[in-house]
Structure formats: C-alpha cells, structure tokens
Design an enzyme around this catalytic site. Structure first.
Site, PDB file in Angstrom:
ATOM      1  N   ASP A   1       0.819  -1.221   0.000  1.00 47.87           N
ATOM      2  CA  ASP A   1       0.000   0.000   0.000  1.00 47.87           C
ATOM      3  C   ASP A   1       0.851   1.269   0.000  1.00 47.87           C
ATOM      4  OD1 ASP A   1       0.958  -0.529   2.533  1.00 47.87           O
ATOM      5  OD2 ASP A   1      -0.754   0.383   3.538  1.00 47.87           O
TER       6      ASP A   1
ATOM      7  N   GLU B   1      10.312  -3.991  13.125  1.00 52.37           N
ATOM      8  CA  GLU B   1      11.541  -3.708  12.379  1.00 52.37           C
ATOM      9  C   GLU B   1      12.761  -3.958  13.275  1.00 52.37           C
ATOM     10  OE1 GLU B   1       8.913  -1.792  12.655  1.00 52.37           O
ATOM     11  OE2 GLU B   1       8.159  -1.326  10.650  1.00 52.37           O
TER      12      GLU B   1
HETATM   13  C1  UGA Z   1       2.649  -0.715   9.405  1.00 57.89           C
HETATM   14  C2  UGA Z   1       4.016  -0.869   8.754  1.00 57.89           C
HETATM   15  O1  UGA Z   1       4.084  -0.010   7.599  1.00 57.89           O
HETATM   16  C3  UGA Z   1       4.182  -2.318   8.351  1.00 57.89           C
HETATM   17  O2  UGA Z   1       5.406  -2.476   7.676  1.00 57.89           O
HETATM   18  C4  UGA Z   1       4.106  -3.211   9.577  1.00 57.89           C
HETATM   19  O3  UGA Z   1       4.138  -4.572   9.179  1.00 57.89           O
HETATM   20  C5  UGA Z   1       2.773  -2.953  10.272  1.00 57.89           C
HETATM   21  O4  UGA Z   1       2.602  -1.555  10.546  1.00 57.89           O
HETATM   22  C6  UGA Z   1       2.729  -3.713  11.583  1.00 57.89           C
HETATM   23  O5  UGA Z   1       3.617  -3.460  12.429  1.00 57.89           O
HETATM   24  O6  UGA Z   1       1.846  -4.535  11.776  1.00 57.89           O
HETATM   25  P1  UGA Z   1       0.251  -0.822   8.347  1.00 57.89           P
HETATM   26  O7  UGA Z   1       0.081   0.272   7.330  1.00 57.89           O
HETATM   27  O8  UGA Z   1      -0.342  -0.663   9.675  1.00 57.89           O
HETATM   28  O9  UGA Z   1       1.782  -1.158   8.437  1.00 57.89           O
HETATM   29  O10 UGA Z   1      -0.217  -2.252   7.792  1.00 57.89           O
HETATM   30  P2  UGA Z   1      -0.624  -2.699   6.345  1.00 57.89           P
HETATM   31  O11 UGA Z   1      -0.051  -1.788   5.314  1.00 57.89           O
HETATM   32  O12 UGA Z   1      -2.077  -2.944   6.330  1.00 57.89           O
HETATM   33  O13 UGA Z   1       0.108  -4.112   6.254  1.00 57.89           O
HETATM   34  C7  UGA Z   1       1.493  -4.240   6.018  1.00 57.89           C
HETATM   35  C8  UGA Z   1       1.691  -5.296   4.904  1.00 57.89           C
HETATM   36  O14 UGA Z   1       1.167  -6.540   5.345  1.00 57.89           O
HETATM   37  C9  UGA Z   1       0.979  -4.933   3.606  1.00 57.89           C
HETATM   38  O15 UGA Z   1       1.802  -5.260   2.517  1.00 57.89           O
HETATM   39  C10 UGA Z   1      -0.266  -5.808   3.631  1.00 57.89           C
HETATM   40  O16 UGA Z   1      -0.725  -6.181   2.354  1.00 57.89           O
HETATM   41  C11 UGA Z   1       0.204  -7.018   4.424  1.00 57.89           C
HETATM   42  N1  UGA Z   1      -0.891  -7.657   5.197  1.00 57.89           N
HETATM   43  C12 UGA Z   1      -1.709  -6.918   5.976  1.00 57.89           C
HETATM   44  C13 UGA Z   1      -1.058  -9.018   5.103  1.00 57.89           C
HETATM   45  O17 UGA Z   1      -0.310  -9.711   4.381  1.00 57.89           O
HETATM   46  N2  UGA Z   1      -2.084  -9.611   5.803  1.00 57.89           N
HETATM   47  C14 UGA Z   1      -2.943  -8.895   6.587  1.00 57.89           C
HETATM   48  O18 UGA Z   1      -3.856  -9.479   7.208  1.00 57.89           O
HETATM   49  C15 UGA Z   1      -2.740  -7.508   6.668  1.00 57.89           C
HETATM   50 MN    MN Z   2       0.562   0.222   5.254  1.00 60.50          MN
END
Ligand code: UGA
Ligand code: MN
Length: 377
Positions: free
Chosen positions: A215, A302
């Site tokens: 995203d 991280e």
């Molecule tokens: C933030 C950080 O930008 C992430 O790098 C970190 O993993 C996350 O917090 C965390 O600490 O959990 P955020 O914007 O809150 O991320 O989360 P998302 O962008 O929704 O998800 C991060 C990545 O994981 C995305 O590439 C998304 O596609 C993937 N994801 C998310 C999954 O593979 N499964 C899920 O159920 C949710």
């Molecule tokens: Mn994100």
C-alpha cells in the site's frame, strides 16, 4: 508575334523548375510510402521478416530492442522511432550481469483495492533494473488474481503464500501483544532466500533485500540508493508515524545516532519497514534473523529483525545523509490516519487509538511535530 515569344519564354522557365520541384518532393516522401506499403503487404512479401519480428519482440521482452534489417536501409530511422514509442513503457529494463539484484519482498492480502495496489507497484518496478519481486500472499493458496497479474507484468518474480492464522489477525488492546501485519509472509520470503542462495558461493550475483508493503508508493531514486547497501542502509520515510516524515538522525561524521520520530523514539531501530534495506549476504550469514512473531509491541517489528543483523553504528545513511525524503505515501495514512483536508492547513494529525465516551477517536492533533515540517517530502 511578341506575345507568343513571351509565352514560350515563360514555359521554358517554369517547366524545368516544376520538374525539379516534383522530383525533389517525390524523393522526400518515398521512404514513408515504402514503410506504409510494407505494413499492408501480404505474408509472403519480402517485408514480412521485419514486421513479424516486431510482433515477436512484443512477446519477448529480452528482444524488445533487437530489430532485424527492415525493408530498405533508407527507411530504418523512421520505423525504429515508431517501434520504440509503442512498447518502451511496458517492458522492464534489460537484465544486467554487473548490477546487484534487488529482492523486493511484498506481503499482500485479498481486499477490494488489492489489484489496484499491486498494479501500481508493478508499474513502478518495471522501471527498475535487476529487480526480483517476491510476492507473498496471506492466503491458503495462491490466488488466480495475483498469479495472472504477475504473469502479465513481465517482471521477474517469485510467488509464495502463507496464511496468517485467523486468531493472530485480531488486533488486541495495547497490553496484548499481537502478530504484526505481513510478518509471517516476510519471514517466508527470508526463508526462501536462504534456501535459494548459498552464503559461500562467491560467484553468485550480489543482492539487496527490501521490504515493500503493497500500500506504499516508492520513488525510483530509492532503488538506486539502496543498491549500494553493504550491510544495512537507512533513509527518511514520508508520511509515517503521523509525521510528514520520519528520519534517522545523522551526525557530521555520517553516523546514525538516533531517530527523528514522535512514536516511541526509544525503540532500538525506530524506523519504518520502508526505511531500510539489507545486503543479501548478511541475511544469509545470519540464518537466525527473522521478524519476531510473538511478544512484539506495535512498532517494534523492524527492530526485532534489525537487532539480529546490525548495531546502530553499522547503519549506512542514504539519500544525501538522510537530508532528502525520497520515498512517500502509505495510502492508509490518508484514508484512516489523517483527517481529510487537514494537511493543507499545515496541521499534522496522528492516529491515536483512544475511546471517548464509547466512541473511537481516530485522529488527534499533535502540535509537537510542527518543528519537523521544514523539509519538503
Ligand atoms: C505498518 C508498517 O508499515 C508495516 O510495515 C508493519 O508490518 C505494520 O505496521 C505492523 O507493524 O503490523 P500498516 O500500514 O499498519 O503497516 O499495515 P498494512 O499496510 O495494512 O500491512 C502491512 C503489509 O502486510 C501490507 O503489505 C499488507 O498487504 C500485508 N498484510 C496486511 C497481510 O499480508 N495480511 C494482513 O492481514 C494484513
Ligand atoms: Mn501500510
């Protein structure tokens, strides 16, 4: 008969000029006419080889720029220009044997915007030489949507999947450690790299590992900055942690000594997933280094990987010693975390998970960050 003589004289002057201009004009347009005729020719005409090669090269990206002899040597220039504009934007750059490979790891999961997000990423990656996309689906099996999308991009990719167990996906309250998003997927990609590349094979092409969430938006400069990573490189990231940008703090000797963040600056590595890259050799030489699955507070994911790989003094600041913000935009930041329209007024909002009288308050104004806003993202 002076009148007749005059007419004769005029004819004798005008005729040669007319002939001269006609011949000159003909020779100027002949190559273009020849090119058009060539296009309309039947399949057994002598022009066939060239036009067939053109279509062939659309299918085979490696041959995109290898054109064979056209119909006549005179018309080469005009035709080559037309061909380039037709498909130069839909092909990745040729593979180089000297540039390190960028292994870009992206966790992804099914939702209405998934295809749009992955399309945007793929369009960016098509501009980057020697990029290998490791796309890991958070799903029981690899989906048709993602399989097709990857095939159609023409990128070099590896398609993996692992499903995050449902109970791990529920975000608990602050006291309850949760499994961060995308963690199992990133760890699977790390395992794949370790199983695929050997640390002792000095002949293998050098590589850099980068974690690119689906995203986000990535500037092209970023990929060239990270390509020279020796251990772990770092840079400022725009629109994270409720700020216009977060950044490593760098001293005059070019060493990282802290973090410009408002969200928990005491984290060992107070940096977003998008703000660092790791040399593949380091990943291979430290096989125990993974993102921690349990007992990790929000924002510590991280650090859980980086503390296994390096210390603060090992970090290599990029982007002109972290003075340039070269990456930007987590699309969720605008959707959820920033009150619509407020950024234009110079106010920065940070997401805060609080409840007032039973109603969840998604935004709260954070005055303290105004001092950071001087650099433009
Ligand atoms: C933030 C950080 O930008 C992430 O790098 C970190 O993993 C996350 O917090 C965390 O600490 O959990 P955020 O914007 O809150 O991320 O989360 P998302 O962008 O929704 O998800 C991060 C990545 O994981 C995305 O590439 C998304 O596609 C993937 N994801 C998310 C999954 O593979 N499964 C899920 O159920 C949710
Ligand atoms: Mn994100």
């Amino acid at each position: 008969m002076p009148k007749r003589r005059d007419i004769l004289a005029i004819v004798l002057i005008v005729l040669p000029w007319t002939l001269l201009i006609t011949v000159w004009h003909q020779s100027a347009i002949t190559p273009l006419l020849a090119a058009r005729k060539c296009k309309g020719h039947s399949s057994n005409s002598p022009c066939r080889g060239f036009y067939d090669d053109r279509h062939e090269s659309r299918r085979d990206s490696r041959n995109a720029f290898t054109l064979k002899e056209p119909c006549t040597s005179e018309n080469t220039k005009d035709i080559v220009e037309v061909v380039r504009t037709e498909y130069v934007y839909s092909r990745q750059p040729p593979w180089s044997d000297v540039l390190p490979t960028l292994h870009v790891i992206t966790p992804t999961y099914s939702r209405p915007v998934q295809k749009a997000e992955l399309t945007r990423l793929a369009n960016t990656f098509l501009h980057v030489p020697n990029l290998h996309w490791i796309l890991v689906e958070d799903s029981q099996r690899r989906t048709l949507l993602v399989t097709r999308l990857l095939q159609e991009t023409g990128l070099n990719y590896t398609h993996l999947n692992v499903e995050t167990p449902r109970n791990y996906k529920l975000r608990g309250d602050m006291r309850d450690p949760r499994i961060p998003r995308g963690t199992m997927q990133r760890n699977l990609a790390l395992r794949w790299l370790r199983e695929t590349f050997s640390p002792n094979n000095s002949n293998s092409q050098p590589g850099i590992v980068y974690f690119a969430d689906d995203d986000n938006t990535y500037s092209l400069d970023l990929f060239e900055e990270m390509r020279s990573t020796r251990k772990v490189s770092v840079w400022p990231v725009a629109f994270v942690g409720g700020l216009r940008y977060e950044s490593p703090k760098v001293n005059t000797l070019g060493k990282v000594y802290g973090w410009k963040t408002v969200f928990d600056p005491n984290r060992p590595f107070a940096i977003d997933m998008a703000g660092f890259a790791v040399n593949l050799r380091l990943i291979l030489f430290k096989p125990q280094a993974y993102f921690k699955l349990r007992g990790v507070k929000g924002g510590y994911q991280e650090s859980s990987l980086l503390r296994e790989l390096v210390t603060l003094s090992d970090l290599e600041p990029k982007a002109a010693n972290c003075t340039k913000v070269i990456y930007g935009w987590d699309s969720k930041w605008t959707d959820k975390r920033q009150a619509p329209g407020k950024q234009d007024q110079g106010e920065i909002y940070i997401y805060c998970n609080t409840t007032v009288k039973g109603v969840r308050q998604p935004y709260c104004l954070l005055q303290a960050v105004h001092s950071y806003v001087s650099i433009q993202a």
